[in-house]
Design a protein around this motif. Structure first.
Motif, PDB file in Angstrom:
ATOM      1  N   GLY A 118       0.759  -1.124  -0.011  1.00  0.00           N
ATOM      2  CA  GLY A 118      -0.194   0.043   0.034  1.00  0.00           C
ATOM      3  C   GLY A 118       0.982   1.165  -0.106  1.00  0.00           C
ATOM      4  O   GLY A 118       0.646   2.284  -0.732  1.00  0.00           O
ATOM      5  N   CYS A 119       1.974   1.093   0.519  1.00  0.00           N
ATOM      6  CA  CYS A 119       2.893   2.298   0.948  1.00  0.00           C
ATOM      7  C   CYS A 119       3.410   2.751  -0.583  1.00  0.00           C
ATOM      8  O   CYS A 119       3.669   3.955  -1.007  1.00  0.00           O
ATOM      9  N   ARG A 120       3.779   1.527  -1.407  1.00  0.00           N
ATOM     10  CA  ARG A 120       4.253   1.626  -2.826  1.00  0.00           C
ATOM     11  C   ARG A 120       3.454   2.488  -3.757  1.00  0.00           C
ATOM     12  O   ARG A 120       3.630   3.344  -4.506  1.00  0.00           O
ATOM     13  N   ARG A 121       2.159   1.863  -3.461  1.00  0.00           N
ATOM     14  CA  ARG A 121       1.167   2.579  -4.393  1.00  0.00           C
ATOM     15  C   ARG A 121       0.953   4.193  -4.060  1.00  0.00           C
ATOM     16  O   ARG A 121       0.664   4.911  -4.949  1.00  0.00           O
ATOM     17  N   ILE A 122       0.961   4.467  -2.652  1.00  0.00           N
ATOM     18  CA  ILE A 122       0.759   5.873  -2.217  1.00  0.00           C
ATOM     19  C   ILE A 122       1.903   6.777  -2.685  1.00  0.00           C
ATOM     20  O   ILE A 122       1.905   7.583  -3.225  1.00  0.00           O
TER      21      ILE A 122
ATOM     22  N   LYS B 268       1.989   9.780  -5.355  1.00  0.00           N
ATOM     23  CA  LYS B 268       2.664  11.054  -4.984  1.00  0.00           C
ATOM     24  C   LYS B 268       3.539  11.438  -6.030  1.00  0.00           C
ATOM     25  O   LYS B 268       3.648  12.686  -6.599  1.00  0.00           O
ATOM     26  N   SER B 269       4.532  10.631  -6.675  1.00  0.00           N
ATOM     27  CA  SER B 269       5.303  10.659  -7.636  1.00  0.00           C
ATOM     28  C   SER B 269       4.504  11.227  -8.795  1.00  0.00           C
ATOM     29  O   SER B 269       5.109  12.255  -9.525  1.00  0.00           O
TER      30      SER B 269
END
Length: 81
Positions: free
Chosen positions: A17-21, A25-26
């Motif tokens: 989930g952090c990777r998707r966030i 953001k990127s």
């Protein structure tokens, strides 16, 4: 005979989930950067176009003033020596 076949449960990926966030953001940061670049291009384009027209107006007024000065000089008889 074997019993009903069981499929393996998918392994949980930690921090998925952090990777998707971070990707979101990127992407938003990239879009924001592109918007800023486009605004800068617009402002520079307007400034250059404005300076171009200012150059044209200045040249026309310079030539007009020179022509009026030359005609008045001739009318006053100062052009002949």
């Amino acid at each position: 005979m074997a019993g009903p076949r069981r499929e393996a449960l998918p392994t949980a990926q930690p921090f998925a989930g952090c990777r998707r966030i971070n990707e979101e953001k990127s992407m938003l940061a990239l879009l924001g950067l592109l918007l800023v670049v486009w605004v800068v291009c617009i402002v520079v384009g307007i400034a250059v176009k404005g300076l171009f027209w200012l150059l044209i107006i200045g040249a026309v007024l310079f030539v007009g003033t020179a022509a009026i000065g030359f005609v008045k000089r001739e009318a006053l008889g100062r052009g002949k020596r």
